[in-house]
Enzyme design. Structure first.
Site, mmCIF file in Angstrom:
data_model
loop_
_atom_site.group_PDB
_atom_site.id
_atom_site.type_symbol
_atom_site.label_atom_id
_atom_site.label_comp_id
_atom_site.label_asym_id
_atom_site.label_seq_id
_atom_site.Cartn_x
_atom_site.Cartn_y
_atom_site.Cartn_z
ATOM 1 C CD GLU A 163 -2.438 -1.436 2.476
ATOM 2 O OE1 GLU A 163 -2.282 -0.272 3.159
ATOM 3 O OE2 GLU A 163 -3.910 -2.253 2.168
ATOM 4 C CD GLU A 268 -4.745 -7.525 1.871
ATOM 5 O OE1 GLU A 268 -5.017 -7.153 2.642
ATOM 6 O OE2 GLU A 268 -3.223 -7.282 2.107
#
Ligand code: G3I
Length: 378
Positions: A163, A268
């Site tokens: 991220e 995810e």
């Protein structure tokens, strides 16, 4: 008297046998994701601390039956594994890796460098002031070498950077970026490569189908490649909902990442059915809203229509993934069953989430059947 009791017991035997047969038959009938997608990609699950310490025996059985890859949901994040400068907490990770090895699973390390869940000391000089660039880089290097070094040859793939890019394509203004500058990305990959040359190294992020984000990530990976720094895979996190991402944008993104010559994985995956108070997509961890009744509509179970919608979404997503199985190497669910999904606590704490393929009783949901169906007839 004794004979009569025996006789009575014997008369129950056929019923017991039938029950046992029915149960084992039902269990046998539930297909295993890892078998169904065996020729396509690994199918994984993120495990939490309790599962790793083997306190949920039934969940462990389900994991062993269904999945051939595991990721640690939290125990490898910097604040957990390396909470103080001289303290590493490896014990839970040792168990996690041993479990994966026992079951011959593809083991994923999550995550080395993330702006979140990193202790303050990493970015400070000891007197509460910001650390200088060299200090921070040295800490990153030590962390990467120590953690990866311990599991060298045993953990197969690593989320090296997690991220680092915003949805609009700008670099996230993390402390890493502010203190060390943009080349912290390159250095992290270089150190990770040196720490375990055999391991696969990934860039992992949410909203990877957003155009702005995608363009920046492609540029970053190309720049690294031009400097001889190899990135092995792109992790598209896959925190998706009932009306996003659009299938064409998902597909375009898979193709665009694959063109970099790297593996693509959904790292995810979950499909949230609960209302989002801010109307956002993705997984920005800082978002947090107060619990209100209307935000938690399915405490007693999910209406059939919503189950069906979720199943359709899962099916549609999996059709795209399966069609691109030559590019996709792994699909990992972010949790094993609804009871442990992070959506029970984000972005509103204390809700009843229904994001995964197995319900709280570990039973497969319509979404599970829809996923399985994407391969049938192939
Ligand atoms: O274990 C403690 C417990 O002892 C304590 O009583 C409780 C009180 O808050 O907190 C518990 O820790 C929580 C932990 O999850 C385990 O449940 C943390 O507060 C909470 O912040 C943590 O959330 C995790 C989140 O990342 C932040 O690290 C989620 O479980 C985890 O699913 C989530 O995973 C991230 C990925 O790493 C990166 N991509 C997005 C994804 C979803 O946010």
């Amino acid at each position: 008297m004794k004979a009569q009791t025996l006789l009575q017991a014997a008369s129950f035997l056929p019923i017991i046998a039938m029950f046992m047969f029915a149960t084992s038959h039902a269990q046998n009938e539930t297909p295993a994701l890892k078998e169904v997608f065996k020729k396509a990609f690994h199918v994984g699950a993120a495990l939490n601390r309790e599962q790793i310490s083997r306190t949920e025996a039934n969940t462990i059985k389900l994991v062993e039956k269904q999945f051939n890859s595991i990721t640690a949901e939290n125990i490898m994040k910097w604040e957990r594994i390396h909470s103080e400068p001289e303290r590493y907490d490896f014990a839970p990770v040792d168990s996690f890796v041993a479990f994966g090895e026992k079951n011959k699973m593809f083991i994923v390390g999550h995550t080395l460098i993330w702006h979140n869940q990193t202790p303050r000391w990493v970015f400070e000089d000891g007197a509460g002031k910001p650390a200088d660039r060299e200090t921070l880089l040295q800490r990153m290097k030590d962390h990467i070498f120590t953690v990866m070094g311990r599991y060298k040859g045993r953990i197969h793939g690593w989320d090296v950077i997690n991220e680092a890019v915003e949805d609009d394509g700008s670099l996230r203004q993390s402390k890493y970026l502010q203190i060390a500058g943009e080349d912290y990305l390159q250095k992290a990959f270089e150190w990770a490569r040196a720490a375990d040359p055999q391991a696969e190294l990934y860039y992992n992020d949410y909203n990877m189908w957003h155009k702005g984000k995608r363009e920046t990530i492609i540029r970053l990976v190309r720049e690294l490649q031009a400097k001889g720094v190899r990135v092995d895979g792109i992790g598209m996190q896959g925190h998706w909902g009932l009306d996003y991402p659009p299938l064409d944008e998902l597909e375009e993104s898979i193709l665009a990442y694959a063109e970099l010559g790297v593996k693509v994985m959904i790292t995810e995956m979950d499909v949230n059915v609960l209302p989002d108070p801010g109307g956002h997509t993705g997984a920005e961890i800082t978002r947090n809203y107060a619990l209100r009744k209307e935000l938690d509509p399915y405490t007693e179970g999910v209406p059939e229509a919503v189950q069906a919608k979720q199943a359709k979404q899962y099916g549609d997503f999996f059709r795209v993934l399966y069609n691109h199985r030559d590019k996709i190497t792994r699909v990992t669910f972010w949790g094993v069953h609804d009871g442990v999904s992070w959506h029970n606590n984000w972005p509103v704490a204390g809700r009843t989430a229904h994001s995964l393929l197995f319900d709280r009783n570990l039973q497969p949901k319509p979404a599970f059947d829809a996923v399985i169906q994407t391969v049938r007839g192939d």
